[in-house]
Design a protein around this motif. Sequence first.
Motif, short mmCIF file in Angstrom:
data_model
loop_
_atom_site.label_atom_id
_atom_site.label_comp_id
_atom_site.label_asym_id
_atom_site.label_seq_id
_atom_site.Cartn_x
_atom_site.Cartn_y
_atom_site.Cartn_z
N TYR A 178 15.45 43.13 84.06
CA TYR A 178 15.25 42.19 83.06
C TYR A 178 15.62 42.58 81.55
O TYR A 178 15.61 42.07 80.74
CB TYR A 178 13.74 41.94 82.88
N THR A 179 15.98 44.11 81.55
CA THR A 179 16.65 44.35 80.28
C THR A 179 18.04 43.55 79.95
O THR A 179 18.42 43.48 78.86
CB THR A 179 16.95 45.94 80.13
N SER A 180 18.46 43.26 81.01
CA SER A 180 19.85 42.63 80.77
C SER A 180 19.74 41.00 80.91
O SER A 180 20.56 40.30 80.45
CB SER A 180 20.98 43.04 81.64
N PHE A 185 20.53 34.83 79.67
CA PHE A 185 19.96 33.61 79.23
C PHE A 185 20.82 32.98 77.92
O PHE A 185 20.84 31.88 77.79
CB PHE A 185 18.46 33.76 78.78
N LYS A 186 21.34 33.71 77.07
CA LYS A 186 22.19 33.57 75.75
C LYS A 186 23.47 32.87 76.49
O LYS A 186 23.77 31.70 75.90
CB LYS A 186 22.35 34.85 75.29
N THR A 187 23.82 33.26 77.61
CA THR A 187 25.12 32.59 78.07
C THR A 187 24.65 31.14 78.48
O THR A 187 25.50 30.59 78.23
CB THR A 187 25.64 33.54 79.42
N LEU A 188 23.85 31.21 79.11
CA LEU A 188 23.29 29.76 79.58
C LEU A 188 23.13 28.85 78.56
O LEU A 188 23.56 27.63 78.40
CB LEU A 188 22.10 29.72 80.36
N ALA A 189 22.37 29.26 77.55
CA ALA A 189 22.09 28.55 76.14
C ALA A 189 23.58 28.10 75.59
O ALA A 189 23.59 27.15 75.05
CB ALA A 189 21.38 29.25 74.88
N ASN A 190 24.56 28.88 75.52
CA ASN A 190 25.94 28.79 74.96
C ASN A 190 26.59 27.70 76.13
O ASN A 190 27.11 26.72 75.29
CB ASN A 190 26.88 29.90 74.99
N CYS A 191 26.46 27.84 77.10
CA CYS A 191 27.09 26.66 78.10
C CYS A 191 26.51 25.41 77.70
O CYS A 191 27.31 24.32 77.77
CB CYS A 191 26.73 27.35 79.51
N ARG A 192 25.05 25.22 77.43
CA ARG A 192 24.45 23.90 77.16
C ARG A 192 25.18 23.55 75.95
O ARG A 192 25.38 22.36 75.99
CB ARG A 192 23.06 24.24 77.04
N SER A 193 25.21 24.33 74.92
CA SER A 193 25.93 23.86 73.66
C SER A 193 27.39 23.32 74.07
O SER A 193 27.55 22.02 73.65
CB SER A 193 26.12 24.83 72.67
N GLU A 194 28.22 23.86 74.56
CA GLU A 194 29.53 23.41 75.02
C GLU A 194 29.24 22.21 75.92
O GLU A 194 30.16 21.26 75.53
CB GLU A 194 30.11 24.43 75.99
N VAL A 195 28.56 22.08 76.96
CA VAL A 195 28.50 21.07 77.66
C VAL A 195 27.91 19.77 77.00
O VAL A 195 28.42 18.65 77.00
CB VAL A 195 27.43 21.23 79.08
N CYS A 196 26.84 20.08 76.18
CA CYS A 196 26.44 18.70 75.55
C CYS A 196 27.54 18.21 74.47
O CYS A 196 27.69 16.83 74.14
CB CYS A 196 25.23 19.27 74.75
N LYS A 197 28.24 19.14 73.79
CA LYS A 197 29.31 18.74 72.90
C LYS A 197 30.50 17.63 73.89
O LYS A 197 30.75 16.78 73.25
CB LYS A 197 30.02 20.08 72.14
N ALA A 198 30.82 18.59 74.96
CA ALA A 198 31.67 17.70 75.64
C ALA A 198 31.05 16.23 76.25
O ALA A 198 32.21 15.52 76.25
CB ALA A 198 32.10 18.60 76.84
N LEU A 199 29.85 16.45 76.36
CA LEU A 199 29.36 14.77 77.10
C LEU A 199 28.64 14.24 76.13
O LEU A 199 28.22 13.22 76.44
CB LEU A 199 28.28 15.24 78.05
#
Length: 243
Positions: A178-180, A185-199
């Motif tokens: 869990y320390t990593s 989680f940050k990576t997934l949140a970044n993916c969300r930003s990219e996906v939302c922009k694209a869609l």
Amino acid sequence: MAAAAMDGAAATALRSVLHRVNNAAVKSGRNADQIRVVAVSKTKPVPLLRQVYDAGHRFFGENYVQEIIEKAPQLPEDIEWHFIGNLQSNKVKPLLNGVPNLFMVETVDDEKIANLLDRVAGSIGRKPLKVLVQVNTSGETSKFGVDPSGCVALAKHVSLGCPNLEFCGLMTIGMPDYTSTPENFKTLANCRSEVCKALEMGEEKCALSMGMSGDFELAIEMGSTNVRIGSTIFGAREYPKKQ
């Protein structure tokens, strides 16, 4: 008597989890009703699920097709079932046919499985099936999921190329250490930003399914909208002993 004593335990555990979810939400300035708790009931018997249902809970998750097909018909139809395990091609039809109240598949990790879900959902004439795109944020070969660099393309494919699916967001498992997981989680949140922009969709419409028994409070603080909690509610998993 032992069974009866056990009976109250899952309901009590559920209330404790909901309380912790509420606290984590408040701490991060969010509203607890923006966060869905999926009670992950793999290996657990139907009476135990029924107890959590009777405590007012409606969101349940299963990892194995065989198990969800057996359990779903024995429980009330207003349950929203989440399938959260790796989905093999040959299991798509039995899953969709066997669980009419399947609410969401959280583990779409390539175009092939998306196309198959789309085709089967269309052929049985059900309303569009909600899906999440599973992202392998930890880079572990043991984990399923699309590479973060491919999440936009897969989300686009589901959203634009699969009329019988409804793209609802992203899911990740994260590392067991869990320390990593904050990085995952940050990576997934970044993916969300990219996906939302694209869609061209608002981020509040794009779910983040991340966080399990060991790290769900941290996940909520990092934006999770869907936490998958098994052993904290139901107790340790009981696998059949190998002969």
